[in-house]
Design an enzyme around this catalytic site. Structure first.
Site, PDB file in Angstrom:
ATOM      1  N   ASP A   1     -29.980 -16.410  37.705  1.00 57.73           N
ATOM      2  CA  ASP A   1     -28.820 -17.304  37.654  1.00 57.73           C
ATOM      3  C   ASP A   1     -27.612 -16.691  38.353  1.00 57.73           C
ATOM      4  O   ASP A   1     -27.661 -15.577  38.877  1.00 57.73           O
ATOM      5  CB  ASP A   1     -28.504 -17.715  36.207  1.00 57.73           C
ATOM      6  CG  ASP A   1     -28.103 -16.551  35.320  1.00 57.73           C
ATOM      7  OD1 ASP A   1     -27.490 -15.590  35.841  1.00 57.73           O
ATOM      8  OD2 ASP A   1     -28.387 -16.603  34.109  1.00 57.73           O
TER       9      ASP A   1
ATOM     10  N   LYS B   1     -25.758 -21.979  37.947  1.00 53.41           N
ATOM     11  CA  LYS B   1     -24.973 -23.129  37.512  1.00 53.41           C
ATOM     12  C   LYS B   1     -23.498 -22.781  37.590  1.00 53.41           C
ATOM     13  O   LYS B   1     -23.076 -21.671  37.249  1.00 53.41           O
ATOM     14  CB  LYS B   1     -25.296 -23.512  36.065  1.00 53.41           C
ATOM     15  CG  LYS B   1     -26.765 -23.719  35.738  1.00 53.41           C
ATOM     16  CD  LYS B   1     -26.919 -24.089  34.272  1.00 53.41           C
ATOM     17  CE  LYS B   1     -28.376 -24.197  33.867  1.00 53.41           C
ATOM     18  NZ  LYS B   1     -28.996 -22.860  33.737  1.00 53.41           N
TER      19      LYS B   1
ATOM     20  N   MET C   1     -17.404 -18.731  29.167  1.00 56.15           N
ATOM     21  CA  MET C   1     -17.307 -19.971  29.963  1.00 56.15           C
ATOM     22  C   MET C   1     -16.105 -20.813  29.549  1.00 56.15           C
ATOM     23  O   MET C   1     -16.173 -22.030  29.501  1.00 56.15           O
ATOM     24  CB  MET C   1     -18.600 -20.793  29.826  1.00 56.15           C
ATOM     25  CG  MET C   1     -19.841 -20.061  30.282  1.00 56.15           C
ATOM     26  SD  MET C   1     -21.399 -20.881  29.825  1.00 56.15           S
ATOM     27  CE  MET C   1     -21.450 -20.567  28.046  1.00 56.15           C
TER      28      MET C   1
END
Length: 471
Positions: free
Chosen positions: A250, A272, A385
């Protein structure tokens, strides 16, 4: 990489050495370990070269260099004490397309000879490009101490049976798994001890067993890559990364860590960012199942720890449903990496008796968290995040009871050389001009422990910066 490492086949290769002093003698000794034929040209010859000249691979001509000496040569070492002659030979060699090395004059070298660890047929070459010879000797010394002297026996054994294994096992993956089992087990131990008969018996029995079931069973390893610094990887993570057939990684896996993956592994990026996914999560789940069913060792490489906001649980549920075997390798989660490298202890008896990890990005794209439970004194909050929701996080924490003066830190690219830390309070952080320069991946740390950053920050190497090292 200015100097590309490459191994040359020296069988039937013609090599020229111009010069016959002790420096040239070292190059001659080195080339005699190969299968090349070596021509030495020099008007004066030292005793060492004289003694080596009796070797069948060596032709010695005691005279000055002539241009025709370069005829049919693949490479040339220039080792005379005449600087102008060295430069002349270098230019002639380059014009003829002959690889040239001018000893102790790196700018004139088309190639350089590395430091060599010789366990033929296993050969390891090291180079610093001529800029750090002492460091190179240090590294070679370290490697010499950890590589068994008898590793050459394993190399010879592998060479002996390579073709037999290739004929017996048709698939590349099946052959790789077989050899890995051999090298990791008792057979390798017997070979290193010189017990060849016992080793061959067990080897052939293992090969017969492998013929019966040539389709290897796929396996998935969910591996935590840690917060970014490759030195923070676990030994197990590194070992699996170097054995993987497929690596699905990722966005949070740093380039430095990806460099440690096995060179010929298939690497698939599934990163992502907010509102943009290379692959939706369901597709990622199906991808790792598909690759495992093909018989591959699949490493699902995740930044931080797979079970802390890494969706590892979702992926494992898919693997269980598909009947795929799996293992999980924990990693240092971003919260501990960021706090440690920013000099912010997550707990401290004078500041925080508990710590809470929270996500600033829920499944429904909201930040609808349990704010009353989060807004407590004497605890540290770490938001993953959460950068795009920073304003909401600050507002909600104050609204639900935290002091507006509560310290807050933004830690970008934690543990990497590019790490950046911006501090403030819940009411001042948004107005800080430095906040506008912060980008993901960034962790948010909230609590009075952030006040310790100024005194405990050990990682920054810029003494003029706000993140200066304090010793």
């Amino acid at each position: 990489m200015r100097y590309f490492p490459i191994f040359l086949d020296t069988k039937n290769t013609e090599c020229l050495i111009v010069g016959a002093g002790e420096v040239a003698a070292r190059k001659l000794e080195l080339m005699l370990k190969s299968e090349a034929h070596v021509t030495v040209v020099a008007p004066e010859v030292c005793n060492t070269v004289h003694s080596l000249a009796g070797h069948t691979q060596v032709s010695l001509h005691q005279r000055p260099f002539q241009e025709q000496d370069l005829d049919d040569k693949a490479m040339v070492f220039v080792a005379t004490s005449d600087t102008s002659l060295n430069q002349q030979i270098q230019q002639l060699a380059r014009q003829r397309g002959v690889m040239v090395n001018v000893v102790d004059n790196t700018p004139l070298c088309q190639f350089i000879t590395p430091s060599i660890i010789d366990r033929s047929p296993i050969v390891i070459a090291l180079s610093s490009g001529g800029v750090a010879p002492v460091l190179l000797r240090y590294l070679r010394q370290k490697l010499e101490s950890v590589i068994p002297a008898n590793i050459s026996r394993l190399g010879a054994f592998s060479e002996k049976f390579r073709e037999k294994v290739k004929q017996s096992l048709s698939g590349v993956i099946a052959r790789r798994y077989f050899w890995e089992d051999v090298l990791d087990g008792d057979i390798a131990e017997f070979i290193e001890k010189g017990q060849n008969q016992k080793a061959e018996q067990q080897f052939l029995a293992a090969l017969d067993a492998a013929k019966i079931n040539q389709k290897p069973e796929g396996q998935v390893y969910l591996v935590g890559a840690g917060p970014g610094d490759p030195d923070l990887l676990t030994f197990r993570a590194l070992r699996l990364m170097q054995k993987a057939d497929v690596v699905v990684y990722d966005r949070l896996v740093s380039p430095q860590i990806l460099e440690l993956v096995r060179r010929d592994a298939e690497k698939i990026y599934v990163g992502k960012v907010k509102s943009h996914h290379t692959l939706p999560q369901n597709d990622i789940n199906n991808l790792i199942v598909q690759k495992a069913k093909e018989g591959n060792r699949v490493v699902r490489l995740k930044g931080g720890d797979p079970f802390i906001f890494g969706r590892g649980g979702e992926e494992i549920q898919t693997l269980i449903a598909a009947g795929i075997g799996f293992q999980v390798v924990p990693g240092i989660t971003a919260a501990t990496g960021a706090s440690t490298y920013a000099g912010i202890p997550l707990t401290h008896r004078d500041h925080a008796q508990s710590v809470v990890f929270a996500t600033g990005h829920l499944k429904d794209n909201t930040i609808d968290l349990n704010w009353p439970a989060l807004a407590h004194a004497n605890q540290t909050l770490v938001f993953y995040m959460g950068l795009t929701g920073l304003a909401i996080i600050c507002e909600k924490l104050v609204e639900h009871g935290l002091s507006a003066d509560t310290p807050i830190a933004l830690v970008q690219q934690a543990t990497l050389p590019e790490q950046k830390v911006v501090t403030g309070t819940l009411t001042t952080i948004l107005a800080n001009p430095a906040t506008a320069t912060i980008a993901p991946p960034t962790l948010i740390i909230v609590g009075s422990v952030v006040a310790l950053h100024s005194s405990m920050n050990w990682y920054s190497d810029n003494p003029q910066s706000p993140e200066a090292v304090h010793r």
